[in-house]
Design an enzyme around this catalytic site. Sequence first.
Site, mmCIF file in Angstrom:
data_model
loop_
_atom_site.group_PDB
_atom_site.id
_atom_site.type_symbol
_atom_site.label_atom_id
_atom_site.label_comp_id
_atom_site.label_asym_id
_atom_site.label_seq_id
_atom_site.Cartn_x
_atom_site.Cartn_y
_atom_site.Cartn_z
ATOM 1 N N CYS A 105 0.917 -1.167 0.057
ATOM 2 C CA CYS A 105 -0.021 0.075 0.107
ATOM 3 C C CYS A 105 0.899 1.375 0.123
ATOM 4 C CB CYS A 105 -0.894 0.018 1.217
ATOM 5 S SG CYS A 105 -2.198 1.349 1.594
ATOM 6 N N CYS A 112 -11.096 2.779 12.019
ATOM 7 C CA CYS A 112 -11.436 2.082 10.976
ATOM 8 C C CYS A 112 -12.490 0.862 11.267
ATOM 9 C CB CYS A 112 -10.153 1.401 10.396
ATOM 10 S SG CYS A 112 -10.169 0.052 9.336
#
Length: 343
Positions: free
Chosen positions: A127, A194
Amino acid sequence: MRFILVLLFVLGPLGPVNAKIMKPLTPEEQRVILHKGTERPFSGKYENHHESGTYHCRRCGAPLYRSSDKFDSGCGWPSFDDEIPGAVKRVPDADGRRTEIVCARCGGHLGHVFEGERFTPKNTRHCVNSISLDFAPAEQPVALVSEIVPVGGTAAVPAGSGAAGGGVELPSGPAGAKEQGEKRAETAIFAGGCFWGVEYMMQQVPGVISVESGYTGGHVPNPTYQQVCTGRTGHAEAVRIVFDPAKTDYETLAKLFLEIHDPTQAGGQGPDVGDQYRSEIYYASPGQRAVAERLLDTLRAKGYSVVTRLTPASVFYPAEAYHQDYYERKGTLPYCHKYTRRF
């Protein structure tokens, strides 16, 4: 001391680097590449970039990734399931949970690497911040990598539909009737960073029937993950919990929620920064509101500077399928949620 700092900058953490190849960086590039910051999801120029070629380090120009290893993970940052051999180094992240990736040549911060998510056969996702990269087009076109994760959501379900106070019907049919009889389930909605981590923690509670990740508290109907990540829809990443009141209760869940995330952190949670990661309790009944108020007052009395919001529940939009049961599918533990006893 100034000489030593300059020398370290030129040499880099992994050996000599020719100062002539080090490119000047803007303040924002310095924030990410030198100081290990993170650009906003879906804001980078290479997140939705499909041209054939090679991605290079923005700081020193070293080749890092091939376009043939790039895929769409839906996370909001460029994703690669492989690197050019020897180009990327893995180091433990300062948060103690994740693995940071840096340019092996100059040590510039790239992002993080995750394994076990099953996006591609290689089972690896680099990522990477777009701002950490430059791109060199290929002379000959090559086939594009197909999208791995479909983007899309499911229909919204108003909070509390089916029963007053957030109640919903338990599973019907002989099996459901045999196990649950005529009882009714209840719902709870929490936002605390999250939703992957909150979802996982709540799934471990006996009496919880289901936990669903989604979006709530905003003003745009049927938002996508990409839209929510812009911070302009007003939504928070949240979880909707359906539980059996004969086996657990709302107070137990609310206490756990306040102990698996930091209710004193404003504008984000752990390394995830943005209003969509705010701490918020969405109550579905006067009883839930009273319980939540009492728990928040208890924390304040203990000296916690609580920033958790308390808001009436509204429409809850389930998140895309690839967000559901994330850690169960990955087979790992949350990186920014852990239990801390506060009550």
